[in-house]
Design a protein around this motif. Sequence first.
Motif, PDB file in Angstrom:
ATOM      1  N   ALA A 193       0.826  -1.207   0.000  1.00 27.31           N
ATOM      2  CA  ALA A 193       0.000   0.000   0.000  1.00 27.31           C
ATOM      3  C   ALA A 193       0.861   1.258   0.000  1.00 27.31           C
ATOM      4  CB  ALA A 193      -0.942  -0.007   1.197  1.00 27.31           C
ATOM      5  N   ILE A 194       1.911   1.273   0.784  1.00 23.26           N
ATOM      6  CA  ILE A 194       2.795   2.442   0.850  1.00 23.26           C
ATOM      7  C   ILE A 194       3.512   2.646  -0.479  1.00 23.26           C
ATOM      8  CG2 ILE A 194       4.871   3.387   1.955  1.00 23.26           C
ATOM      9  CD1 ILE A 194       3.838   2.095   4.561  1.00 23.26           C
ATOM     10  N   LEU A 195       3.934   1.563  -1.099  1.00 24.10           N
ATOM     11  CA  LEU A 195       4.578   1.646  -2.410  1.00 24.10           C
ATOM     12  C   LEU A 195       3.628   2.262  -3.438  1.00 24.10           C
ATOM     13  CD1 LEU A 195       6.917   0.956  -4.360  1.00 24.10           C
ATOM     14  CD2 LEU A 195       5.821  -1.265  -4.672  1.00 24.10           C
TER      15      LEU A 195
ATOM     16  N   GLN B 223       1.030   4.218  -2.816  1.00 20.83           N
ATOM     17  CA  GLN B 223       0.809   5.621  -2.465  1.00 20.83           C
ATOM     18  C   GLN B 223       1.976   6.482  -2.935  1.00 20.83           C
ATOM     19  OE1 GLN B 223       0.257   5.368   1.761  1.00 20.83           O
ATOM     20  NE2 GLN B 223      -1.962   5.125   1.603  1.00 20.83           N
ATOM     21  N   ASN B 224       3.176   5.987  -2.780  1.00 25.82           N
ATOM     22  CA  ASN B 224       4.358   6.728  -3.245  1.00 25.82           C
ATOM     23  C   ASN B 224       4.363   6.866  -4.762  1.00 25.82           C
ATOM     24  OD1 ASN B 224       5.404   7.224  -0.685  1.00 25.82           O
ATOM     25  ND2 ASN B 224       6.601   5.341  -0.671  1.00 25.82           N
ATOM     26  N   LEU B 225       3.984   5.815  -5.464  1.00 21.10           N
ATOM     27  CA  LEU B 225       3.908   5.866  -6.925  1.00 21.10           C
ATOM     28  C   LEU B 225       2.858   6.873  -7.368  1.00 21.10           C
ATOM     29  CD1 LEU B 225       4.608   4.908  -9.768  1.00 21.10           C
ATOM     30  CD2 LEU B 225       2.966   3.037  -9.445  1.00 21.10           C
ATOM     31  N   GLU B 226       1.700   6.833  -6.741  1.00 26.96           N
ATOM     32  CA  GLU B 226       0.631   7.765  -7.081  1.00 26.96           C
ATOM     33  C   GLU B 226       1.070   9.205  -6.841  1.00 26.96           C
ATOM     34  OE1 GLU B 226      -3.850   7.419  -6.052  1.00 26.96           O
ATOM     35  OE2 GLU B 226      -2.880   8.466  -4.395  1.00 26.96           O
ATOM     36  N   SER B 227       1.711   9.454  -5.722  1.00 25.96           N
ATOM     37  CA  SER B 227       2.203  10.787  -5.405  1.00 25.96           C
ATOM     38  C   SER B 227       3.237  11.238  -6.437  1.00 25.96           C
ATOM     39  CB  SER B 227       2.816  10.791  -4.004  1.00 25.96           C
ATOM     40  OG  SER B 227       3.404  12.033  -3.730  1.00 25.96           O
ATOM     41  N   TRP B 228       4.158  10.375  -6.765  1.00 22.93           N
ATOM     42  CA  TRP B 228       5.181  10.703  -7.765  1.00 22.93           C
ATOM     43  C   TRP B 228       4.541  11.026  -9.106  1.00 22.93           C
ATOM     44  CZ3 TRP B 228       6.670   8.096 -12.293  1.00 22.93           C
ATOM     45  CH2 TRP B 228       7.828   8.579 -12.899  1.00 22.93           C
ATOM     46  N   LEU B 229       3.569  10.217  -9.530  1.00 27.07           N
ATOM     47  CA  LEU B 229       2.913  10.440 -10.817  1.00 27.07           C
ATOM     48  C   LEU B 229       2.181  11.777 -10.850  1.00 27.07           C
ATOM     49  CD1 LEU B 229       1.341   6.957 -11.619  1.00 27.07           C
ATOM     50  CD2 LEU B 229       3.017   8.170 -13.009  1.00 27.07           C
ATOM     51  N   PHE B 230       1.318  11.993  -9.865  1.00 28.23           N
ATOM     52  CA  PHE B 230       0.440  13.157  -9.926  1.00 28.23           C
ATOM     53  C   PHE B 230       1.100  14.444  -9.438  1.00 28.23           C
ATOM     54  CE2 PHE B 230      -2.551   9.765 -10.456  1.00 28.23           C
ATOM     55  CZ  PHE B 230      -3.485  10.301 -11.321  1.00 28.23           C
ATOM     56  N   ILE B 231       1.862  14.372  -8.363  1.00 27.24           N
ATOM     57  CA  ILE B 231       2.432  15.593  -7.785  1.00 27.24           C
ATOM     58  C   ILE B 231       3.772  15.956  -8.410  1.00 27.24           C
ATOM     59  CG2 ILE B 231       3.205  16.704  -5.641  1.00 27.24           C
ATOM     60  CD1 ILE B 231       0.120  16.163  -5.912  1.00 27.24           C
ATOM     61  N   ASP B 232       4.622  14.979  -8.632  1.00 28.40           N
ATOM     62  CA  ASP B 232       5.960  15.273  -9.144  1.00 28.40           C
ATOM     63  C   ASP B 232       6.029  15.337 -10.664  1.00 28.40           C
ATOM     64  OD1 ASP B 232       6.855  15.269  -6.522  1.00 28.40           O
ATOM     65  OD2 ASP B 232       7.475  13.177  -6.580  1.00 28.40           O
TER      66      ASP B 232
END
Length: 70
Positions: free
Chosen positions: A2-4, A6-15
């Motif tokens: 789940a954390i992985l 969430q990190n991928l989603e954050s990287w995709l959308f925010i970064d």
Amino acid sequence: MAILLQNLESWLFIDQILPKLQAEGFDVIPRHDSFLVKESHSEQVYKIIHDNLSGILGIDKFSLRIKNLI
């Protein structure tokens, strides 16, 4: 896992995607796995998001939708 994800989603959308939308001059509010934008910009923003996700994840490896909040 789940954390992985969430990190991928954050990287995709925010970064990756958010800076491109801001560079194009769109007023964008990130909200979890989505963006709030003016309805008049929704098609243009959709295309930018779609093109970026296709380049990163592959064509037809995700689903997107435009949802009106009104």
